[in-house]
Scaffold this motif. Structure first.
Motif, PDB file in Angstrom:
ATOM      1  N   ALA A 281       0.727  -1.462   0.097  1.00 37.81           N
ATOM      2  CA  ALA A 281      -0.040   0.464   0.325  1.00 37.81           C
ATOM      3  C   ALA A 281       0.665   1.194   0.510  1.00 37.81           C
ATOM      4  O   ALA A 281       2.007   1.373   0.362  1.00 37.81           O
ATOM      5  N   TRP A 282       0.562   2.660  -0.155  1.00 35.36           N
ATOM      6  CA  TRP A 282       0.901   3.873  -0.622  1.00 35.36           C
ATOM      7  C   TRP A 282       0.024   4.304   0.595  1.00 35.36           C
ATOM      8  O   TRP A 282      -0.574   4.593   1.244  1.00 35.36           O
ATOM      9  N   VAL A 283       1.436   5.277   1.170  1.00 36.44           N
ATOM     10  CA  VAL A 283       0.941   5.790   2.045  1.00 36.44           C
ATOM     11  C   VAL A 283       0.632   7.477   1.881  1.00 36.44           C
ATOM     12  O   VAL A 283      -0.010   7.870   0.645  1.00 36.44           O
ATOM     13  N   THR A 284      -0.367   7.650   2.852  1.00 35.73           N
ATOM     14  CA  THR A 284      -1.698   9.199   3.014  1.00 35.73           C
ATOM     15  C   THR A 284      -1.101   9.846   3.291  1.00 35.73           C
ATOM     16  O   THR A 284      -0.673  10.473   4.645  1.00 35.73           O
ATOM     17  N   TRP A 285      -1.215  11.327   2.087  1.00 37.23           N
ATOM     18  CA  TRP A 285      -0.558  12.349   2.375  1.00 37.23           C
ATOM     19  C   TRP A 285      -1.958  13.052   3.224  1.00 37.23           C
ATOM     20  O   TRP A 285      -2.823  13.282   2.952  1.00 37.23           O
TER      21      TRP A 285
END
Length: 286
Positions: A281-285
């Motif tokens: 998964a990808w980081v949420t800014w």
């Protein structure tokens, strides 16, 4: 060059190098002052297995401690082993240290199959270096200009006393910290003064105690959840992405009970947000 320069001379050199890097990229400015980038240049960060991450910009890729070797931890690690493939554009792999769960030669070869650079702590010698790739050591405190990224090795402390660094990475108006599997040390304040605050800190949290070296100390050789929040507070991190946790069933390796739950409990009442990110998964800014 003499190894006995006065502290002022060493710090002056570091400040000078930092100013050069700042002139080359706005990413080294304090986050609040960083120049806004077009949306197409937004930094994306994917969590890989164990302690690995992938930082992605349209023209540059940066990996830190990628791990794809299923034989390293076997069934003891529940993480999905995320394929790394070849990086897009200018590609670099950073290593925090050369223990086999952080320097996976196969993952490095896959990451750099289209060429690129392997950057490792000065004093270490990771082998083999993939064909077509360049390898070079990174001295502490000296910025490395890597495509659209600026990366600086900063002090860390290994649980066995082996050479290890953490990484400060700046790009597209963001600054992140990656702690490898460091234990608690006294350099947090200096790192914070030089580079803080951080948008995100990727910190180990499992507080592992090792029994492989005798006599056994019984002390954690990796940040505990409480120490991770303390480090993030000193660093001025807006949020923490926990890494390096989840091992079970390995003789002589014991992590704290429920490290993720413990991290969340310690973070309550602080300014630190915890953002668990599953491998792949990808980081949420925010």
């Amino acid at each position: 060059m003499s190894g006995h320069q006065p502290d002022g001379a060493r710090m002056g050199r570091r400040v000078f190098l930092s100013s050069l890097a700042a002139g080359a990229t706005a990413a080294l400015l304090p986050v609040s002052q960083a120049t806004a980038r077009p949306s197409s240049d937004v930094l994306r960060i994917q969590r890989l297995a164990w302690a690995g991450i992938r930082l992605q910009l349209p023209g540059s890729t940066l990996f830190i401690d990628p791990l794809t070797n299923a034989g390293e931890w076997g069934s003891a690690l529940p993480d999905v082993l995320v394929p790394v493939g070849g990086g897009e554009g200018d590609t670099t792999v950073l290593l925090t240290h050369v223990h086999s769960d952080h320097f996976d030669a196969g993952a490095v070869a896959q990451s750099l199959r289209n060429g690129g650079s392997l950057i490792h702590p000065a004093g270490t010698h990771p082998l083999p270096v993939p064909a077509g790739a360049r390898a070079r050591p990174a001295p502490l405190w000296e910025p490395q200009l890597l495509g659209d990224f600026t990366a600086t090795a900063v002090p860390a402390s290994d649980g066995y006393g082996d050479t290890q660094v953490s990484w400060v990475v700046s790009a597209a108006g963001r600054r992140i910290f990656h702690g490898g599997d460091t234990m608690w040390h006294g350099h947090w304040w200096k790192i914070a003064r030089q580079f803080g605050p951080f948008d995100a800190a990727f910190l180990p949290i499992n507080g592992a105690r090792f029994g492989w070296r005798k006599p056994v100390s019984g002390e954690p050789g990796v940040l505990t959840p409480g120490q991770a929040i303390a480090a993030a507070t000193i660093l001025g991190a807006r949020f923490v992405v926990p890494i390096h946790y989840g091992i079970s069933g390995v003789d002589e390796y014991r992590e704290v009970d429920d490290p993720l739950g413990a991290l969340a409990r310690v973070a309550r009442g602080t300014s630190i947000e915890v953002q668990p990110v599953q491998p792949g998964a990808w980081v949420t800014w925010r």
